[in-house]
Design a protein around this motif. Sequence first.
Motif, mmCIF file in Angstrom:
data_model
loop_
_atom_site.group_PDB
_atom_site.id
_atom_site.type_symbol
_atom_site.label_atom_id
_atom_site.label_comp_id
_atom_site.label_asym_id
_atom_site.label_seq_id
_atom_site.Cartn_x
_atom_site.Cartn_y
_atom_site.Cartn_z
ATOM 1 N N GLU A 425 0.846 -1.195 0.000
ATOM 2 C CA GLU A 425 0.000 0.000 0.000
ATOM 3 C C GLU A 425 0.881 1.244 0.000
ATOM 4 O O GLU A 425 1.894 1.304 0.702
ATOM 5 C CB GLU A 425 -0.920 0.023 1.216
ATOM 6 N N LEU A 427 0.185 5.330 0.526
ATOM 7 C CA LEU A 427 -0.884 6.229 0.977
ATOM 8 C C LEU A 427 -0.307 7.604 1.286
ATOM 9 O O LEU A 427 0.712 7.723 1.980
ATOM 10 C CB LEU A 427 -1.555 5.657 2.229
ATOM 11 N N LYS A 439 -7.032 11.880 1.687
ATOM 12 C CA LYS A 439 -6.019 10.861 1.456
ATOM 13 C C LYS A 439 -6.251 10.234 0.092
ATOM 14 O O LYS A 439 -7.385 10.137 -0.394
ATOM 15 C CB LYS A 439 -6.038 9.795 2.551
ATOM 16 N N GLY A 441 -4.580 6.805 -2.280
ATOM 17 C CA GLY A 441 -3.735 5.643 -2.107
ATOM 18 C C GLY A 441 -3.931 4.619 -3.204
ATOM 19 O O GLY A 441 -4.927 4.632 -3.935
#
Length: 779
Positions: A425, A427, A439, A441
């Motif tokens: 991931e 982010l 955010k 991601g």
Amino acid sequence: MFKFCNTVAFILLLSFTLQAQLPCNLVLKGIVNDNDNNEHLSYAVVTLVNTGQSIEASEHGNFAFTNLCAGTYQLLIKHFGCRDTSISVDLKKNRNITIKMPHSYFALKNIDVDVEKQEETTTQVLQRLDVKALDKTKGATLGDQLKALNGVTTFNTGATISKPMINGMQGYRILILNNGIRQEGQQWGNEHAPEIDPFIASRLTLIKGSASVRYGSDAVGGVVLVETPNLPDTASVTGELNLVGASNGRAGVSSAYLQGAFDKLKYFSWRVQGTLKKSGNLKTPNYYLKNTGVEETNFSYAIGYHRRRFGAEVYYSQFRSKIGIFSSAHIGNLTDLRAAFARAKPADSLAGFSYDIGRPYQNIIHELIKASFHVHTGLRSRLYANYAMQFNLRQEFDKHLPRNAALAALNLPELDYRITTHSGELLWEHDNIKAFRGKVGVQGMYQENVYVGRFFIPAFVNKTFGAFAMERFVKAHYEIEAGVRYDQRDLTSYYWIKNDLQSPNLLFRNMSYNLGGVYKHDSLLSITLNVANGWRAPAVNELYSDGLHHGVGAIERGDPKLKTEYCNNAILGIVAQHQRFRAEATAYGYWFTNFIYYTPAPRPELTIRGSFPVFNYVQNNARIIGSDVLLQYSVYKWLQLKTKAMWLKGTNTETNAPLVFMPANRYEFSVLLQLKATKVFKETYIEPIFNRVDKQFRVPEGVDVAPPPPAYELLGCNIGTTIYAHRQPFVLTLSVTNALNTVYRDYLDRFRYYNDAVGTNVTLRLRVPLILYDKKIKV
């Protein structure tokens, strides 16, 4: 039960009368400022520790608590980039205070500040179990711990295996994040409980409703966050010891951790943790359940390196479990199977107590390796990168050994599955760009599953990719959040039909959206509304499973023609507080297209391994609606009344028939008595609890192999205290469940066909916080 309700009503009436004579109408106002430049700190979170009330300061740092009683209050103030600040306020009349916190770019540049990832915030309905709440459930499974939250039930396979069920959904529709990593194992079995040691958690958080945009396309039912504590940031060695003993099963659990930060090796910190658990045959009110022991050996460790603008951590955990499966759930022929459904006691009801675990049983190993890195990309933004590798081994042993003596001597499992998952991931999140927080991601996963021995589900390769963006507009009294996500899943399965290798490839892709809002009127009222859509690709077992599943003593068959499942969801949450009264209510609705579920076949099936009920995976359009309510009233500071209720209705909208395996309506009443502290005993309480679960009348006709069991009532109690010996606290908790040894069966227990639920259980817990060394404390 009626006497109990009348007593509660009388106490409520009396307490309201007393309340009218003791008005609590004081106001505590304040402003949160930067200690260095005296600028207002927007949206700081201010909590009254005494009452648990939390409010967010306005854009200009203002906050206000109203309808307070006279007394001394402890305030906890949090703001990004600042150390948490705690102050005490003596409130005898209305007051206006100023709170100053260090918060400037100069401070960040010249002071080593370990800023961990911010607490997850959302416009969705949140519930949490903190350390004090977990003290009442330690030693239980993760699923049983989550049952303390309103609206959560469990789908059980006997008394030792439970999976959390949120708003009537479980399995693939519920995501569990273990230390920030999506838990991946052999999730295709309803008796495959999460392979997580609950003792690693300092807090459990439940996000209700569809959370597909943030966590993945199939998080349509909710998300469980198993949150570990932050590593220490000052030179110290601290820890905790937990000991648990239970009467039913004569269980014993020991768990401990040590953590610290180095004095000379600055910026490094560490933690080691381990748990041992062993229990024997469980007992119903009238007989033992043969072969229901459990053994667990778990450990984890973490090391971190944190500087003022970046940090990194490595985490490893291993979970090992051996779980006995109730032997009477495996039946030899159709006649005996029908007799087992009809009889009051199982065939092995004369069994006694034993710690031995024989066939049938499960052997499980789960490993997690996580590496994480974060860097500050500005004063109010951060970039996170996470990688994780998980390995899961699941072996299931049949009740009977092979007839071939040579094969029997090897004692091999009938099912042997090994799944390896790599996930990553990236982010980036920002705070307070004017009134916006957000955010973005990307996430990816590569997963391989192989099997040895008999076929039940195929080997497969599963590849997923997702990208999302979320923004929140935050003002003093309201917030609005919107998000969008794209996901795709590529599933290739491998299995044989006669002598031909089949390798079907399925590609699923779609978008998910959510829109939510929060209205907050100081600390008195909070209204949350979230609407979302999500989708879920059919899982490999729903498509291709075919054969005997030993863990549940049933034959399961998938359908390769299953289509993508779609869901539209709306959830409304209201929290209201007035003086000593608090109410929480949640109403929700899920509208499914191609809802995938498994349903009992009308007749069991005879195989060479015995006779077993049959379950088929099917799909229909469906609707699930329901509500949860919590009412809490503090009669006095030492007396609190609480009521919880849950109603739910699942419907196949194509036939207007009820959905199978939906939770029955349930209610809980409790009274919390807090005793006066002494020099030795602090925070002493007694909490009797009454639970009622209705009979599930809403079941499809002629589908299940046995009718739903009748309603039942259970009485329990929690007693706790903290004993201080030379400034060392010892936290003791005594819990009693099914105190009256009531005979009952639960509709959501897969083994209700064969046996009663467990009887009285008395659990004693001891938690000892340890401070072996702390540079901040001068002895």
